[in-house]
Design an enzyme around this catalytic site. Structure first.
Site, PDB file in Angstrom:
ATOM      1  CG  ASN A  80      -2.086   1.035   0.950  1.00 30.64           C
ATOM      2  OD1 ASN A  80      -2.279   1.913   1.949  1.00 30.64           O
ATOM      3  ND2 ASN A  80      -2.699   1.191   0.140  1.00 30.64           N
ATOM      4  CB  ILE A 120       7.445  11.510   3.429  1.00 33.55           C
ATOM      5  CG1 ILE A 120       8.802  11.265   2.708  1.00 33.55           C
ATOM      6  CG2 ILE A 120       6.518  12.392   2.250  1.00 33.55           C
ATOM      7  CD1 ILE A 120       9.746  12.403   2.659  1.00 33.55           C
ATOM      8  NE  ARG A 173      -1.979  -0.424  10.964  1.00 30.04           N
ATOM      9  CZ  ARG A 173      -1.152  -0.932  11.295  1.00 30.04           C
ATOM     10  NH1 ARG A 173       0.118  -0.295  11.359  1.00 30.04           N
ATOM     11  NH2 ARG A 173      -0.877  -2.190  11.433  1.00 30.04           N
ATOM     12  N   GLY A 194      12.585   3.887   7.674  1.00 31.43           N
ATOM     13  CA  GLY A 194      11.938   5.234   7.961  1.00 31.43           C
ATOM     14  C   GLY A 194      12.076   5.697   9.430  1.00 31.43           C
ATOM     15  CG  LEU A 219       2.655  10.866   3.139  1.00 31.29           C
ATOM     16  CD1 LEU A 219       3.311  10.566   1.909  1.00 31.29           C
ATOM     17  CD2 LEU A 219       1.137  11.559   3.253  1.00 31.29           C
ATOM     18  CG  HIS A 250       2.586   6.194   1.828  1.00 32.64           C
ATOM     19  ND1 HIS A 250       3.774   6.508   2.417  1.00 32.64           N
ATOM     20  CD2 HIS A 250       2.183   5.285   2.939  1.00 32.64           C
ATOM     21  CE1 HIS A 250       4.157   5.985   3.412  1.00 32.64           C
ATOM     22  NE2 HIS A 250       3.233   5.213   3.823  1.00 32.64           N
ATOM     23  CG  HIS A 279       5.861   2.860   1.701  1.00 29.57           C
ATOM     24  ND1 HIS A 279       4.611   3.051   1.492  1.00 29.57           N
ATOM     25  CD2 HIS A 279       6.370   2.228   2.691  1.00 29.57           C
ATOM     26  CE1 HIS A 279       4.133   2.354   2.547  1.00 29.57           C
ATOM     27  NE2 HIS A 279       5.046   1.955   3.347  1.00 29.57           N
TER      28      HIS A 279
HETATM   29  P1  AMP Z   1       5.455  -0.242   6.248  1.00 32.20           P
HETATM   30  O1  AMP Z   1       4.917  -0.555   5.033  1.00 32.20           O
HETATM   31  O2  AMP Z   1       4.450   0.561   6.942  1.00 32.20           O
HETATM   32  O3  AMP Z   1       5.794  -1.543   7.114  1.00 32.20           O
HETATM   33  O4  AMP Z   1       6.746   0.764   6.052  1.00 32.20           O
HETATM   34  C1  AMP Z   1       7.906   0.617   5.495  1.00 32.20           C
HETATM   35  C2  AMP Z   1       8.792   1.390   5.685  1.00 32.20           C
HETATM   36  O5  AMP Z   1       8.398   2.447   5.215  1.00 32.20           O
HETATM   37  C3  AMP Z   1       9.296   1.466   7.099  1.00 32.20           C
HETATM   38  O6  AMP Z   1      10.749   1.698   7.009  1.00 32.20           O
HETATM   39  C4  AMP Z   1       8.609   2.794   7.329  1.00 32.20           C
HETATM   40  O7  AMP Z   1       9.522   3.296   8.637  1.00 32.20           O
HETATM   41  C5  AMP Z   1       8.722   3.446   6.396  1.00 32.20           C
HETATM   42  N1  AMP Z   1       7.650   4.668   6.226  1.00 32.20           N
HETATM   43  C6  AMP Z   1       6.304   4.538   6.548  1.00 32.20           C
HETATM   44  N2  AMP Z   1       5.614   5.726   6.301  1.00 32.20           N
HETATM   45  C7  AMP Z   1       6.854   6.553   6.257  1.00 32.20           C
HETATM   46  C8  AMP Z   1       6.694   7.992   5.711  1.00 32.20           C
HETATM   47  N3  AMP Z   1       5.678   8.900   5.938  1.00 32.20           N
HETATM   48  N4  AMP Z   1       8.022   8.698   5.706  1.00 32.20           N
HETATM   49  C9  AMP Z   1       9.027   7.968   5.552  1.00 32.20           C
HETATM   50  N5  AMP Z   1       9.249   6.559   5.806  1.00 32.20           N
HETATM   51  C10 AMP Z   1       8.069   5.764   6.065  1.00 32.20           C
END
Ligand code: AMP
Length: 283
Positions: free
Chosen positions: A28, A173, A184, A144, A181, A30, A33
């Site tokens: 998902n 971000i 969820r 992130g 972002l 954004h 990512h």
């Molecule tokens: P997730 O898909 O939520 O497991 O996130 C995958 C990676 O993207 C993790 O390293 C998160 O910390 C990073 N991430 C999620 N949201 C953001 C954001 N808004 N800005 C930067 N990195 C993000």
């Protein structure tokens, strides 16, 4: 972009290449990512992204089943970022047998804050990250700062197991109104979405209050936390925590830490309706 689900096929494809820059995700995707993909690329080619919604890190009453899965849109975005391989294993590919060997992070880091409110979460995260590292064998992996505690725990895991991978942090971000972002965010109703930036505004207010203190004391920080919790509750939020901690280990600062000028970070998790949001702000 090559899309691979099988671990052996992934290894075949990576053989003979430079070791990859790796970005693990749950999909998902954004702009947050995608910023990680761009940063990974600056650290070296090829870039490998993964999409895997990891059951091990979800609690029994959490949103594993309803977690947004948008594979085709994600593929289109990754293609545009010049990602070389998308590793998208099924649960059978990654966990062909029940994953009985797991990585248990130390209590003082794994069981506080997120770990207190999501028991077992970081055990699930560390286990999947170690396994993904074993599959991809990256030279660099990007995480992130939005998931501040996760970044710290993964970093220390890599250090304590002497994993040959550099953990690179990426800035958070945000939407124009300041909301970090997150996959969820799509759970938010229109009115909740309008209210959601209040969480980041509260962090900024707390930061100003800390910076405005003539003298930082343990009790003055506790007052700022208590006041912030109350303000968010008044706005209809259910905060799990709004905590001023040390950047280096997320422990509560002692008076000696405060006197020594140890850098601080404010970390928070709070529910708005049914959606649980997390954020943080360094001081
Ligand atoms: P997730 O898909 O939520 O497991 O996130 C995958 C990676 O993207 C993790 O390293 C998160 O910390 C990073 N991430 C999620 N949201 C953001 C954001 N808004 N800005 C930067 N990195 C993000």
């Amino acid at each position: 972009m090559k899309i691979i689900s099988d671990i052996n096929e992934l290894r075949d494809h990576l053989r003979g290449q430079n070791r990859a820059s790796f970005v693990p995700t749950m999909g998902n995707l954004h702009e947050g990512h995608l910023s990680l993909m761009r940063l990974a690329r600056q650290h070296g080619d090829p870039v490998v992204a993964s999409i895997f919604v990891n059951r091990l890190q979800f609690g029994p009453n959490e949103d594993f089943d309803s977690y947004p899965r948008t594979m085709q849109a994600d593929i289109d975005k990754l293609e545009k970022e010049g990602v070389y391989i998308l590793f998208a294993p099924t649960e059978k590919d990654l966990y062909p047998q029940p994953q009985e060997y797991r990585v248990d992070p130390p209590q003082q880091l794994g069981d506080i804050l997120e770990g207190e409110f999501r028991p077992g979460f970081f055990k699930g995260v560390c286990t999947v990250v170690l396994k993904l590292f074993s599959c991809v064998q990256p030279r660099v992996a990007v995480f992130g700062k939005k998931d501040y505690q996760q970044l710290m725990i993964v970093r220390q895991m890599a250090s304590q197991f002497a994993l040959p991978v550099d953990i690179v942090p990426a800035e958070t971000i945000r939407a124009e109104d300041g909301l970090a972002l997150s996959s969820r965010n799509i759970y938010l109703s229109a009115s909740e979405r309008a209210e959601a930036p209040a969480l980041q505004r509260q962090l900024s207010a707390m930061r100003e209050q800390v910076l405005g203190l003539k003298e930082k004391t343990v009790s003055s920080l506790l007052d700022i936390e208590a006041n912030a919790l109350m303000q968010m509750q008044t706005r209809g939020w259910k905060p799990d925590y709004m905590a001023i901690r040390q950047q280096r280990d997320l422990a509560r600062p002692t008076q000696a830490d405060l006197d020594g000028g140890q850098p601080l970070v404010i970390v928070t998790a709070a529910k708005l309706g049914k959606t649980r949001l997390i954020d943080n702000l360094e001081i």
